[in-house]
Design a protein around this motif. Structure first.
Motif, PDB file in Angstrom:
ATOM      1  N   TYR A 134       0.864  -1.169  -0.012  1.00 21.26           N
ATOM      2  CA  TYR A 134       0.056   0.056   0.069  1.00 21.26           C
ATOM      3  C   TYR A 134       1.065   1.265  -0.159  1.00 21.26           C
ATOM      4  N   GLU A 135       0.523   2.238  -1.009  1.00 17.99           N
ATOM      5  CA  GLU A 135       1.271   3.524  -0.804  1.00 17.99           C
ATOM      6  C   GLU A 135       0.400   4.483  -0.480  1.00 17.99           C
ATOM      7  N   TYR A 136       0.522   5.472   0.462  1.00 17.83           N
ATOM      8  CA  TYR A 136      -0.149   6.411   0.758  1.00 17.83           C
ATOM      9  C   TYR A 136       0.305   7.847   0.563  1.00 17.83           C
ATOM     10  N   THR A 137      -0.211   8.935  -0.044  1.00 22.83           N
ATOM     11  CA  THR A 137       0.279  10.153  -0.096  1.00 22.83           C
ATOM     12  C   THR A 137      -0.730  11.151   0.485  1.00 22.83           C
ATOM     13  N   LYS A 138      -0.048  11.802   1.410  1.00 23.81           N
ATOM     14  CA  LYS A 138      -0.841  12.977   1.921  1.00 23.81           C
ATOM     15  C   LYS A 138      -1.518  14.119   0.893  1.00 23.81           C
TER      16      LYS A 138
ATOM     17  N   LYS B  25       3.994   7.233   2.570  1.00 24.76           N
ATOM     18  CA  LYS B  25       4.249   5.993   3.204  1.00 24.76           C
ATOM     19  C   LYS B  25       3.735   4.821   2.322  1.00 24.76           C
ATOM     20  N   GLU B  26       4.775   4.061   2.626  1.00 24.26           N
ATOM     21  CA  GLU B  26       4.571   2.552   1.793  1.00 24.26           C
ATOM     22  C   GLU B  26       4.948   1.721   2.794  1.00 24.26           C
ATOM     23  N   VAL B  27       3.880   0.618   2.655  1.00 23.32           N
ATOM     24  CA  VAL B  27       3.994  -0.584   3.704  1.00 23.32           C
ATOM     25  C   VAL B  27       3.573  -1.718   2.727  1.00 23.32           C
TER      26      VAL B  27
ATOM     27  N   THR C 258       9.682  11.945   2.215  1.00 29.57           N
ATOM     28  CA  THR C 258       9.421  13.328   2.272  1.00 29.57           C
ATOM     29  C   THR C 258      10.200  14.308   1.164  1.00 29.57           C
ATOM     30  N   ARG C 259       9.267  14.902   0.250  1.00 25.06           N
ATOM     31  CA  ARG C 259      10.019  15.904  -0.469  1.00 25.06           C
ATOM     32  C   ARG C 259       9.486  17.170  -0.283  1.00 25.06           C
ATOM     33  N   ARG C 260      10.406  18.146  -0.116  1.00 25.41           N
ATOM     34  CA  ARG C 260       9.852  19.622  -0.086  1.00 25.41           C
ATOM     35  C   ARG C 260      10.361  20.584  -1.192  1.00 25.41           C
ATOM     36  N   THR C 261       9.438  21.301  -1.841  1.00 25.73           N
ATOM     37  CA  THR C 261       9.883  22.415  -2.611  1.00 25.73           C
ATOM     38  C   THR C 261       9.698  23.657  -2.139  1.00 25.73           C
TER      39      THR C 261
END
Length: 129
Positions: A60-64, A98-100, A114-117
């Motif tokens: 499972y991959e969750y992206t906020k 987050k990947e489980v 986490t990637r910040r721009t």
């Protein structure tokens, strides 16, 4: 949002993965004194949940959710030239994933990313030929 494509060879319908539940996009542009305009755009993308399977593994991959705000100002100098100022990503987009992974039904691995721009400011001179 749901998406799917049809495989031309097999004729099967395949779901499109990594699609958000919904996307909101609102913006406007306002012109004043016939030589100036300004505008803004706000974008909100909901969380994304993606499930993938292999032989004995499921992940499972969750992206906020993501929020984005852009502004611009344009000044027409004459019939041939204008100057543009844009400010993009004013909310400093932060993408968290987050990947489980599970093997044989047992939690095997958890990964966080986490990637910040940063904000981007541009000043552009536009000329017509």
């Amino acid at each position: 949002m749901d998406g799917e494509i049809e495989d031309n060879i097999t004729g099967k319908t395949i779901p499109v993965s990594e699609m958000p539940d919904y996307v909101y996009n609102i913006g406007f542009e306002h012109e004043f004194y016939s030589s100036y305009k300004w505008g803004m755009n706000y974008n909100y993308t909901s969380k994304i949940t993606d499930v993938s399977y292999s032989e004995n593994e499921k992940s499972y991959e969750y992206t906020k959710p993501e929020k984005r705000l852009d502004l611009f100002v344009n000044a027409k100098l004459n019939n041939m030239h204008s100057i543009n100022f844009s400010a993009n990503n004013l909310l400093k987009l932060k993408k968290e994933t987050k990947e489980v992974s599970y093997k044989d039904g047992i939690k095997d691995e958890i990964q966080y990313e986490t990637r910040r721009t940063q904000r981007v400011f541009m000043l552009t001179l536009v000329s017509k030929f």
